[in-house]
Design a protein around this motif. Structure first.
Motif, PDB file in Angstrom:
ATOM      1  N   UNK A 129       0.862  -1.170   0.000  1.00 34.05           N
ATOM      2  CA  UNK A 129       0.000   0.000   0.000  1.00 34.05           C
ATOM      3  C   UNK A 129       0.907   1.231   0.000  1.00 34.05           C
ATOM      4  N   UNK A 130       0.753   2.121  -0.964  1.00 34.06           N
ATOM      5  CA  UNK A 130       1.534   3.349  -0.974  1.00 34.06           C
ATOM      6  C   UNK A 130       2.878   3.266  -1.646  1.00 34.06           C
ATOM      7  N   UNK A 131       3.203   2.113  -2.229  1.00 36.82           N
ATOM      8  CA  UNK A 131       4.453   2.026  -2.983  1.00 36.82           C
ATOM      9  C   UNK A 131       5.648   1.658  -2.140  1.00 36.82           C
ATOM     10  N   UNK A 132       6.627   2.556  -2.056  1.00 37.00           N
ATOM     11  CA  UNK A 132       7.895   2.271  -1.384  1.00 37.00           C
ATOM     12  C   UNK A 132       7.687   2.117   0.123  1.00 37.00           C
ATOM     13  N   UNK A 411      -0.435  -1.106   9.682  1.00 33.09           N
ATOM     14  CA  UNK A 411       0.809  -1.607   9.094  1.00 33.09           C
ATOM     15  C   UNK A 411       0.518  -2.692   8.063  1.00 33.09           C
ATOM     16  N   UNK A 412       1.325  -2.683   6.996  1.00 36.89           N
ATOM     17  CA  UNK A 412       1.164  -3.649   5.906  1.00 36.89           C
ATOM     18  C   UNK A 412       1.881  -4.953   6.227  1.00 36.89           C
ATOM     19  N   UNK A 413       1.325  -6.037   5.722  1.00 32.16           N
ATOM     20  CA  UNK A 413       2.028  -7.307   5.762  1.00 32.16           C
ATOM     21  C   UNK A 413       2.861  -7.441   4.474  1.00 32.16           C
ATOM     22  N   UNK A 418       1.312 -10.902  -0.517  1.00 27.43           N
ATOM     23  CA  UNK A 418      -0.027 -10.448  -0.152  1.00 27.43           C
ATOM     24  C   UNK A 418      -0.328  -9.117  -0.833  1.00 27.43           C
ATOM     25  N   UNK A 419      -1.521  -9.000  -1.358  1.00 24.59           N
ATOM     26  CA  UNK A 419      -1.922  -7.765  -2.025  1.00 24.59           C
ATOM     27  C   UNK A 419      -2.765  -6.927  -1.067  1.00 24.59           C
ATOM     28  N   UNK A 420      -2.202  -5.787  -0.652  1.00 19.84           N
ATOM     29  CA  UNK A 420      -2.890  -4.833   0.226  1.00 19.84           C
ATOM     30  C   UNK A 420      -3.401  -5.497   1.510  1.00 19.84           C
TER      31      UNK A 420
END
Length: 489
Positions: A129-132, A411-413, A418-420
């Motif tokens: 999510x959000x790129x970098x 927080x992203x996994x 995993x997508x988003x």
């Protein structure tokens, strides 16, 4: 805080000194913002959803329906049949990622002016999510670093493959999500650099204090960075002296919880027996089966989905990326439905902070059960499950007094598989009492968690992320929770 610690000082105190340096040392935090903005500008991904049968380099096995790479590397998507007679859901089937390779997640550290700094990478993954996002120095599967993808070599990998014992601060295999992976492990490493280190464009030195600040930002510090940071030894009897006066009673109890001589509700030997008992009494039969015809799941050209519309989908993506070892590729991904909740409930017992840990069973674990957060779930999924499956203490987290929420961040996994996939990570202080003989939960001190993190397969990936969040609350000015989404750095 002690102003200077030599390399001969105990590692936990050097870790504390780096955590105290929240405004940076060798590189001020303002320089990080400039570097991060530059990384976001020059690094990109274009992710296009494509039919599963249109994934270049991937094929569907004609007999099993499993998705596999034509090289035999990377991973496969297979079926898993699970029997857990004593569980709230006694039997189910699901797609699972089978990735038997042990990858390397490594952070290179070096002292500047007596303060440990971590060499972090700006890395973009197709599912981010959000790129970098800020990632470890090395984040690579065996297929990546042996060159199966035909891309550029992985920078700094040799620092970890030839580390030796003298400069190795952390070296332990840890699990990943047991609900999505079959027996997946990665080698988590922290290695102290000898001599000069040439810093490549997409890498930057940061203190632990700076990394802790980033934990309070949504979707900035990636999952692989969090798991490695959690394995750093930061429990020591002299931690209170190094960190200085605590900001409040919670921080005082947290610092005492890091002292191995502090009291604990349950001795570590009793905790280990409890974990062994959980692994012994729980009957789990998990069997890999063909993906084709998996009960309850349907495949269309675009995705594999559960008949209820819940849980997750398997989708296909085509990726073009800049700043990666490979510029374009295709792959299957797991797309969860809904945002998860991952939370520690904490309580001060005799002035020592304790964390309520759950002995959690997941079908993909190597050894039946691992210690998980108090709450770990995707609430939306429970509309499709029996009421008995609703996690204990979810209401205590969701209805907590905001004044007692000590940490909150979205927080992203791991964005490579995993997508988003995102979870709300929370640390909530409570007065909750739990019976000492509860078969599923135990109050544990932070120093007990730190000790178990020296070993494999005790704390799951979600619990390790929360341990890193706990670390961030040790120093004055630790992350302040907010109910509003925080802006990207």
């Amino acid at each position: 805080m002690t102003e200077f610690l030599t390399r001969a000082a105990p590692t936990p105190l050097r870790v504390a000194a780096s955590a105290y340096a929240r405004d940076g040392g060798h590189s001020p935090h303002t320089a990080f913002h400039d570097w991060y903005a530059g990384a976001a500008a020059r690094t990109f991904t274009q992710v296009e959803r494509v039919p599963l049968d249109a994934l270049a380099g991937w094929e569907t096995d004609p007999e099993t329906g499993n998705l596999r790479h034509h090289t035999g590397g990377f991973f496969t998507v297979e079926g898993l049949e699970v029997r857990m007679p004593a569980g709230p859901v006694p039997a189910w089937s699901q797609p699972i990622i089978n990735q038997p390779e042990v990858g390397v997640l490594g952070i290179l550290v070096k002292e500047f002016d007596g303060i440990l700094h971590c060499l972090m990478q700006s890395k973009v993954e197709p599912g981010n999510v959000g790129g970098v996002q800020v990632s470890p120095t090395v984040q690579a599967t065996r297929s990546n670093y042996t060159g199966i993808h035909g891309g550029r070599p992985v920078p700094y990998l040799d620092r970890f493959r030839d580390a030796g014992s003298r400069g190795t601060l952390v070296d332990v295999r840890q699990s990943e999500q047991g609900s999505a992976f079959h027996h997946k492990r990665n080698r988590n490493m922290v290695v102290e650099a000898e001599g000069e280190v040439e810093v490549q464009e997409d890498f930057h030195w940061l203190t632990l204090g700076q990394l802790h600040r980033l934990l309070a930002e949504d979707d900035v510090l990636n999952m692989d960075a969090r798991t490695v940071l959690s394995c750093l030894p930061f429990a020591h009897a002299d931690l209170a002296r190094e960190l200085g006066p605590p900001a409040d009673p919670f921080q005082a109890a947290l610092i005492r919880s890091c002292d191995p001589s502090a009291g604990a509700r349950h001795p570590l030997g009793a905790v280990l027996s409890w974990i062994t008992e959980a692994r012994t009494r729980t009957e789990v039969r998990a069997r890999r089966v063909p993906l084709a015809g998996l009960p309850g799941w349907h495949r269309t050209p675009e995705r594999i989905s559960h008949e209820s519309g819940a849980f997750f989908d398997v989708i296909g993506v085509r990726v073009e990326a800049g700043g990666r070892e490979v510029a374009r590729w295709s792959q299957p991904m797991i797309e969860p439905h809904g945002t998860g909740v991952v939370a520690f409930l904490t309580r001060s017992i005799d002035g020592v902070l304790h964390v309520l840990m759950n002995a959690r069973v997941e079908a993909g674990y190597m050894d039946v059960a691992e210690l998980a957060p108090t709450v770990q779930c995707t609430p939306a999924s429970y509309a499709h499950l029996p009421s008995s499956a609703r996690p204990r203490y979810l209401d205590a987290v969701e209805e907590a007094d905001p004044a007692r929420v000590r940490f909150r961040s979205l927080l992203s996994e791991e964005g490579g598989r995993f997508h988003h996939a995102r979870n709300r990570y929370l640390i909530v202080d409570t007065d909750l009492d739990v019976p000492a003989d509860d078969p599923d939960y135990r109050w544990m001190t932070v120093h007990q968690l730190v000790e178990l993190l020296r070993h494999s397969h005790y704390l799951n990936i979600q619990a390790r992320s929360l341990v890193a969040c706990l670390q961030s609350l040790l120093t004055p000015g630790g992350p302040a929770p907010t109910t509003e989404r925080k802006a990207r750095v």
